[in-house]
Design an enzyme around this catalytic site. Structure first.
Site, PDB file in Angstrom:
ATOM      1  N   ASP A   1      48.249   7.272  42.928  1.00 32.37           N
ATOM      2  CA  ASP A   1      48.598   5.643  43.859  1.00 32.37           C
ATOM      3  C   ASP A   1      50.264   5.827  43.691  1.00 32.37           C
ATOM      4  O   ASP A   1      50.780   5.672  42.805  1.00 32.37           O
ATOM      5  CB  ASP A   1      47.986   4.646  43.416  1.00 32.37           C
ATOM      6  CG  ASP A   1      47.648   3.452  44.614  1.00 32.37           C
ATOM      7  OD1 ASP A   1      46.694   3.255  44.820  1.00 32.37           O
ATOM      8  OD2 ASP A   1      48.544   2.591  44.598  1.00 32.37           O
ATOM      9  N   ILE A   2      51.256   5.314  45.262  1.00 30.97           N
ATOM     10  CA  ILE A   2      52.314   4.868  44.876  1.00 30.97           C
ATOM     11  C   ILE A   2      52.881   3.630  43.603  1.00 30.97           C
ATOM     12  O   ILE A   2      54.002   3.780  43.412  1.00 30.97           O
ATOM     13  CB  ILE A   2      53.143   4.391  46.670  1.00 30.97           C
ATOM     14  CG1 ILE A   2      54.497   5.146  46.449  1.00 30.97           C
ATOM     15  CG2 ILE A   2      52.238   3.481  46.882  1.00 30.97           C
ATOM     16  CD1 ILE A   2      55.055   5.173  47.457  1.00 30.97           C
TER      17      ILE A   2
ATOM     18  N   HIS B   1      38.239   4.986  50.358  1.00 25.67           N
ATOM     19  CA  HIS B   1      39.274   5.460  49.190  1.00 25.67           C
ATOM     20  C   HIS B   1      38.384   5.141  48.280  1.00 25.67           C
ATOM     21  O   HIS B   1      38.601   4.099  47.968  1.00 25.67           O
ATOM     22  CB  HIS B   1      40.980   5.056  49.538  1.00 25.67           C
ATOM     23  CG  HIS B   1      41.436   4.476  49.816  1.00 25.67           C
ATOM     24  ND1 HIS B   1      41.351   3.400  50.585  1.00 25.67           N
ATOM     25  CD2 HIS B   1      41.605   2.538  48.591  1.00 25.67           C
ATOM     26  CE1 HIS B   1      41.507   2.018  50.567  1.00 25.67           C
ATOM     27  NE2 HIS B   1      42.171   1.540  49.489  1.00 25.67           N
TER      28      HIS B   1
HETATM   29  P1  5GP Z   1      43.365  -1.147  48.548  1.00 29.88           P
HETATM   30  O1  5GP Z   1      43.987  -2.291  48.210  1.00 29.88           O
HETATM   31  O2  5GP Z   1      43.144  -1.077  49.821  1.00 29.88           O
HETATM   32  O3  5GP Z   1      41.920  -0.517  48.341  1.00 29.88           O
HETATM   33  O4  5GP Z   1      44.162  -0.189  48.167  1.00 29.88           O
HETATM   34  C1  5GP Z   1      45.008   0.784  48.517  1.00 29.88           C
HETATM   35  C2  5GP Z   1      46.529   1.138  47.484  1.00 29.88           C
HETATM   36  O5  5GP Z   1      47.115   2.021  48.623  1.00 29.88           O
HETATM   37  C3  5GP Z   1      46.824   0.496  46.961  1.00 29.88           C
HETATM   38  O6  5GP Z   1      46.645   1.129  45.513  1.00 29.88           O
HETATM   39  C4  5GP Z   1      48.376   0.937  47.407  1.00 29.88           C
HETATM   40  O7  5GP Z   1      48.858   1.294  46.224  1.00 29.88           O
HETATM   41  C5  5GP Z   1      48.078   2.753  47.948  1.00 29.88           C
HETATM   42  N1  5GP Z   1      49.350   3.019  48.724  1.00 29.88           N
HETATM   43  C6  5GP Z   1      49.001   2.338  50.325  1.00 29.88           C
HETATM   44  N2  5GP Z   1      50.202   2.902  51.099  1.00 29.88           N
HETATM   45  C7  5GP Z   1      51.035   4.105  49.933  1.00 29.88           C
HETATM   46  C8  5GP Z   1      51.100   5.061  50.138  1.00 29.88           C
HETATM   47  O8  5GP Z   1      51.659   5.521  51.133  1.00 29.88           O
HETATM   48  N3  5GP Z   1      50.925   6.475  49.227  1.00 29.88           N
HETATM   49  C9  5GP Z   1      50.453   5.989  48.398  1.00 29.88           C
HETATM   50  N4  5GP Z   1      50.518   7.424  47.272  1.00 29.88           N
HETATM   51  N5  5GP Z   1      49.735   4.761  47.741  1.00 29.88           N
HETATM   52  C10 5GP Z   1      50.006   4.657  48.726  1.00 29.88           C
END
Ligand code: 5GP
Length: 118
Positions: free
Chosen positions: A31-32, A101
């Site tokens: 995760d970034i 994810h």
């Molecule tokens: P959600 O809130 O949708 O469950 O989590 C999305 C996750 O994706 C977040 O933890 C965010 O930091 C990660 N994320 C979003 N864009 C990117 C990206 O371009 N690269 C990576 N490695 N992680 C990402």
């Protein structure tokens, strides 16, 4: 048809990501914006926007996501102490990227499962 997200570009390696594992069904990458010492995302290679959209035909990929999570937890050295797996869905779940994810979080004590502030 569901719209692709940045995760499709990561799967196709069109944008950089720290990919730890990839096979015919799933991709795993860091995760970034890590929320724990280990924070890995495990995703199906085909686009499923939310867990509401999961079909029986997706079961193989979703099962693989769990076995890959266990393998990566072992490799990261967090299997014994434990970790947390989270899948967020839609607004109340806090989902930001609409390509399902699994968050694999660990490397420290993660505290109570939920902290609801509002
Ligand atoms: P959600 O809130 O949708 O469950 O989590 C999305 C996750 O994706 C977040 O933890 C965010 O930091 C990660 N994320 C979003 N864009 C990117 C990206 O371009 N690269 C990576 N490695 N992680 C990402």
């Amino acid at each position: 048809m569901a719209e692709e997200t940045i995760f499709s570009k990561i799967i196709r390696r069109e944008i950089p990501a720290d990919i730890l594992y990839q096979d015919d069904l799933v991709t795993a990458f860091r995760d970034i914006n890590a929320k724990a010492p280990t924070h890995i995302l495990i995703i199906p290679n085909h686009l499923i926007p939310t867990t509401n959209d999961v079909k029986a035909s997706d079961e193989k990929a979703l099962g693989r996501m769990v076995t890959v999570a266990a393998k990566l937890a072992e490799e990261a050295g967090i299997a014994e102490d434990g970790y947390r797996i989270i899948m967020n869905c839609n607004k109340h779940g806090g989902q930001e990227v609409f390509h399902i994810h699994m968050h694999l979080l660990g490397g420290c004590s993660l505290g109570p499962m939920l902290s609801i502030n509002s």
